[in-house]
Design a protein around this motif. Structure first.
Motif, PDB file in Angstrom:
ATOM      1  N   CYS A  35       0.834  -1.206   0.000  1.00 60.31           N
ATOM      2  CA  CYS A  35       0.000   0.000   0.000  1.00 60.31           C
ATOM      3  C   CYS A  35       0.870   1.257   0.000  1.00 60.31           C
ATOM      4  N   ALA A  36       1.958   1.229   0.774  1.00 63.20           N
ATOM      5  CA  ALA A  36       2.859   2.382   0.817  1.00 63.20           C
ATOM      6  C   ALA A  36       3.540   2.602  -0.533  1.00 63.20           C
ATOM      7  N   THR A  37       3.884   1.516  -1.216  1.00 61.19           N
ATOM      8  CA  THR A  37       4.515   1.620  -2.530  1.00 61.19           C
ATOM      9  C   THR A  37       3.594   2.296  -3.527  1.00 61.19           C
ATOM     10  N   LEU A  38       2.336   1.851  -3.562  1.00 61.56           N
ATOM     11  CA  LEU A  38       1.385   2.443  -4.497  1.00 61.56           C
ATOM     12  C   LEU A  38       1.152   3.917  -4.170  1.00 61.56           C
ATOM     13  N   SER A  39       0.977   4.217  -2.885  1.00 58.11           N
ATOM     14  CA  SER A  39       0.709   5.597  -2.478  1.00 58.11           C
ATOM     15  C   SER A  39       1.874   6.512  -2.835  1.00 58.11           C
ATOM     16  N   TRP A  40       3.094   6.078  -2.521  1.00 62.73           N
ATOM     17  CA  TRP A  40       4.261   6.914  -2.800  1.00 62.73           C
ATOM     18  C   TRP A  40       4.466   7.066  -4.306  1.00 62.73           C
ATOM     19  N   HIS A 105      -5.732 -18.489  -2.920  1.00 67.91           N
ATOM     20  CA  HIS A 105      -4.305 -18.716  -3.127  1.00 67.91           C
ATOM     21  C   HIS A 105      -3.890 -18.272  -4.528  1.00 67.91           C
ATOM     22  N   ALA A 106      -4.746 -18.547  -5.515  1.00 66.77           N
ATOM     23  CA  ALA A 106      -4.440 -18.163  -6.891  1.00 66.77           C
ATOM     24  C   ALA A 106      -4.321 -16.650  -7.030  1.00 66.77           C
ATOM     25  N   LEU A 107      -5.160 -15.919  -6.323  1.00 62.01           N
ATOM     26  CA  LEU A 107      -5.091 -14.461  -6.367  1.00 62.01           C
ATOM     27  C   LEU A 107      -3.743 -13.967  -5.850  1.00 62.01           C
ATOM     28  N   GLY A 108      -3.302 -14.538  -4.738  1.00 63.98           N
ATOM     29  CA  GLY A 108      -2.015 -14.143  -4.181  1.00 63.98           C
ATOM     30  C   GLY A 108      -0.863 -14.472  -5.114  1.00 63.98           C
ATOM     31  N   ILE A 109      -0.917 -15.639  -5.749  1.00 64.27           N
ATOM     32  CA  ILE A 109       0.140 -16.047  -6.681  1.00 64.27           C
ATOM     33  C   ILE A 109       0.201 -15.098  -7.870  1.00 64.27           C
ATOM     34  N   LEU A 110      -0.951 -14.799  -8.452  1.00 64.62           N
ATOM     35  CA  LEU A 110      -0.996 -13.904  -9.611  1.00 64.62           C
ATOM     36  C   LEU A 110      -0.492 -12.503  -9.255  1.00 64.62           C
ATOM     37  N   GLY A 111      -0.939 -11.995  -8.105  1.00 67.92           N
ATOM     38  CA  GLY A 111      -0.515 -10.664  -7.686  1.00 67.92           C
ATOM     39  C   GLY A 111       0.986 -10.570  -7.510  1.00 67.92           C
ATOM     40  N   LEU A 112       1.571 -11.562  -6.838  1.00 63.15           N
ATOM     41  CA  LEU A 112       3.015 -11.555  -6.604  1.00 63.15           C
ATOM     42  C   LEU A 112       3.790 -11.713  -7.902  1.00 63.15           C
ATOM     43  N   GLU A 113       3.325 -12.573  -8.796  1.00 60.96           N
ATOM     44  CA  GLU A 113       4.043 -12.798 -10.048  1.00 60.96           C
ATOM     45  C   GLU A 113       4.012 -11.563 -10.948  1.00 60.96           C
ATOM     46  N   VAL A 114       2.890 -10.850 -10.971  1.00 61.03           N
ATOM     47  CA  VAL A 114       2.824  -9.618 -11.762  1.00 61.03           C
ATOM     48  C   VAL A 114       3.788  -8.579 -11.200  1.00 61.03           C
ATOM     49  N   TYR A 130       8.797   2.804 -24.522  1.00 60.81           N
ATOM     50  CA  TYR A 130       8.356   3.345 -23.235  1.00 60.81           C
ATOM     51  C   TYR A 130       6.857   3.200 -23.010  1.00 60.81           C
ATOM     52  N   ARG A 131       6.050   3.486 -24.008  1.00 63.53           N
ATOM     53  CA  ARG A 131       4.611   3.431 -23.784  1.00 63.53           C
ATOM     54  C   ARG A 131       4.156   2.020 -23.430  1.00 63.53           C
ATOM     55  N   LYS A 132       4.786   1.015 -24.074  1.00 69.25           N
ATOM     56  CA  LYS A 132       4.441  -0.370 -23.746  1.00 69.25           C
ATOM     57  C   LYS A 132       4.837  -0.691 -22.313  1.00 69.25           C
ATOM     58  N   TRP A 133       6.030  -0.238 -21.902  1.00 74.69           N
ATOM     59  CA  TRP A 133       6.466  -0.500 -20.531  1.00 74.69           C
ATOM     60  C   TRP A 133       5.559   0.207 -19.535  1.00 74.69           C
ATOM     61  N   LEU A 134       5.157   1.438 -19.861  1.00 77.65           N
ATOM     62  CA  LEU A 134       4.291   2.191 -18.971  1.00 77.65           C
ATOM     63  C   LEU A 134       2.961   1.477 -18.785  1.00 77.65           C
ATOM     64  N   ARG A 135       2.388   0.981 -19.877  1.00 79.63           N
ATOM     65  CA  ARG A 135       1.113   0.261 -19.761  1.00 79.63           C
ATOM     66  C   ARG A 135       1.270  -0.970 -18.889  1.00 79.63           C
ATOM     67  N   GLN A 138       1.479  -0.059 -15.267  1.00 79.52           N
ATOM     68  CA  GLN A 138       0.184   0.316 -14.694  1.00 79.52           C
ATOM     69  C   GLN A 138      -0.644  -0.885 -14.272  1.00 79.52           C
ATOM     70  N   THR A 139      -0.252  -2.099 -14.700  1.00 79.03           N
ATOM     71  CA  THR A 139      -0.951  -3.289 -14.210  1.00 79.03           C
ATOM     72  C   THR A 139      -0.680  -3.521 -12.730  1.00 79.03           C
ATOM     73  N   ALA A 140       0.260  -2.744 -12.158  1.00 83.05           N
ATOM     74  CA  ALA A 140       0.504  -2.837 -10.716  1.00 83.05           C
ATOM     75  C   ALA A 140      -0.755  -2.495  -9.933  1.00 83.05           C
ATOM     76  N   TYR A 141      -1.591  -1.603 -10.468  1.00 86.91           N
ATOM     77  CA  TYR A 141      -2.851  -1.276  -9.799  1.00 86.91           C
ATOM     78  C   TYR A 141      -3.726  -2.533  -9.691  1.00 86.91           C
ATOM     79  N   ILE A 142      -3.767  -3.316 -10.771  1.00 85.11           N
ATOM     80  CA  ILE A 142      -4.553  -4.550 -10.764  1.00 85.11           C
ATOM     81  C   ILE A 142      -3.937  -5.557  -9.807  1.00 85.11           C
ATOM     82  N   ALA A 143      -2.594  -5.673  -9.837  1.00 83.07           N
ATOM     83  CA  ALA A 143      -1.904  -6.619  -8.951  1.00 83.07           C
ATOM     84  C   ALA A 143      -2.163  -6.291  -7.490  1.00 83.07           C
ATOM     85  N   VAL A 144      -2.119  -5.001  -7.148  1.00 88.18           N
ATOM     86  CA  VAL A 144      -2.394  -4.598  -5.763  1.00 88.18           C
ATOM     87  C   VAL A 144      -3.833  -4.940  -5.393  1.00 88.18           C
ATOM     88  N   ALA A 145      -4.768  -4.694  -6.297  1.00 86.85           N
ATOM     89  CA  ALA A 145      -6.183  -4.955  -6.009  1.00 86.85           C
ATOM     90  C   ALA A 145      -6.432  -6.432  -5.732  1.00 86.85           C
TER      91      ALA A 145
END
Length: 275
Positions: A35-40, A105-114, A130-135, A138-145
Motif C-alpha cells: 500500500c505504501a509503494t502504491l501511495s508513494w 491462493h491463486a489471487l495471491g500467486i498472480l498478484g506476486l508474479e505480476v 516506453y509506452r508499452k512498458w508504462l502500460r 500500470q498493471t501494478a494497480y490490478i496486482a495490488v487490487a
C-alpha cells in the motif's frame, strides 16, 4: 517406538506453528509496504509529493518500498513450502489452481508474479518501447487490487479478520483514495485542492495564446513521466535522450501543463505569452 510418534507429531506441529506465524507476519508487512509503494508512486508521479512536503520527491523511495513489499511477499509464499503437515509444493505456489488450488491462493500467486515481472522490467524500461512498458507498469494497480482481495479472504479463512479490519483498512483507505485520484479529471482535482488551477482559470489572470516549453537538463532524470502525461509534446528515444516540442500547438497546452505539474524533478519550465 510408539511413544516416539506422538513426540514427533508434537514437534512437527510446533514447527508448523512457527512457520505459519512467520508467514503471517511477512504477509502483514508485505500488505502495508504494498500500500505504501502504491501511495508513494502516485505522489511522485503526479508531483503531489513536492506540493505536500515542499521538496522534490525521491523516486528511489518508491523502488525501495516496492522491493521490500516483494521481498516480504516472497517470504510469505516460500514459508508454505516449509510446512511439514501441509500440501504446498514449489509448483503449487508458482502455478495458480494446480492440483485443485484455492481461488484465494491463486489471487495471491498472480498478484506476486505480476509484481515480480514489473520489478524485473523496471531496470530495462529504457530498452523497451516506453509506452508499452508504462502500460505494463500500470498493471501494478490490478496486482495490488487482487492481492488485497487475497489478503482479506485469507484473513477470513484464518480467523484474523478483526486484525485486518482495523489495521488493514487503515492503510487501504488512503491507498485506494490516491489510486482513484490518479485517474480523476484535472478539474475535479482542482476543486478538491489536489491541483492548482491552471492559468486562465484564476481570477484576474490571463492565458497566453503561445507557449514556450523548456527542460532543465541538470534536473531531468529521464523518468518519462512527462511522456506519460503529454505524449504529443515529450518523447524518450532509444538512447535515453528526451526530445520535445519547444512550441507546441494550442491543443497540446493542457498536456504540457499537466506534464510540468507531474514532473517529479520539476525540470519542465513553461512560459506562456501573447503572440
Amino acid at each position: 517406538m510408539s511413544s516416539q510418534i506422538p513426540l514427533l507429531v508434537a514437534q512437527a506441529s510446533e514447527f508448523d506453528s512457527g512457520v505459519k506465524k512467520m508467514a503471517q507476519i511477512s504477509a502483514r508487512l508485505a500488505y502495508v509496504l504494498m500500500c505504501a509503494t502504491l501511495s508513494w508512486g502516485v505522489l511522485i508521479a503526479t508531483g503531489w509529493a513536492e506540493k505536500l512536503t515542499g521538496r522534490e520527491g525521491l523516486k528511489n523511495g518508491h523502488m525501495v518500498l516496492a522491493s521490500l513489499a516483494i521481498a516480504f511477499g516472497s517470504i510469505h509464499a516460500f514459508a508454505f513450502t516449509l510446512i511439514q503437515n501441509g500440501t504446498f509444493s514449489f509448483i503449487k505456489l508458482v502455478l495458480p489452481f494446480v492440483d485443485g488450488g484455492l481461488f484465494r491462493h491463486a489471487l495471491g500467486i498472480l498478484g506476486l508474479e505480476v509484481m515480480l515481472a514489473i520489478a524485473a522490467l523496471a531496470s530495462m524500461r529504457h530498452k523497451v518501447f516506453y509506452r508499452k512498458w508504462l502500460r505494463f507498469h500500470q498493471t501494478a494497480y490490478i496486482a495490488v487490487a487482487i492481492t488485497v482481495v487475497h489478503s482479506w479472504f485469507g484473513a477470513i479463512a484464518n480467523g484474523n479478520l478483526s486484525v485486518l479490519w482495523l489495521a488493514g483498512l487503515t492503510v487501504l483507505v488512503p491507498t485506494a483514495t490516491l489510486a482513484l485520484a490518479r485517474f480523476l479529471p484535472p478539474e475535479v482535482l482542482v476543486r478538491i485542492g489536489m491541483l492548482d488551477p491552471e492559468r486562465g482559470q484564476e481570477p484576474g489572470v490571463g492565458e497566453g495564446d503561445a507557449m514556450d516549453v523548456s527542460v532543465n537538463n541538470e534536473k531531468c532524470h529521464r523518468y518519462g513521466t512527462c511522456q506519460a502525461e503529454a505524449p504529443d509534446v515529450f518523447k524518450l528515444i532509444e538512447d535515453n535522450r528526451l526530445t520535445y516540442n519547444r512550441r507546441p500547438p494550442e491543443e497540446h497546452f493542457a498536456q504540457a501543463r499537466q506534464a510540468a505539474r507531474a514532473c517529479p524533478m520539476r525540470a519542465i519550465e513553461i512560459r506562456e505569452r501573447v503572440k
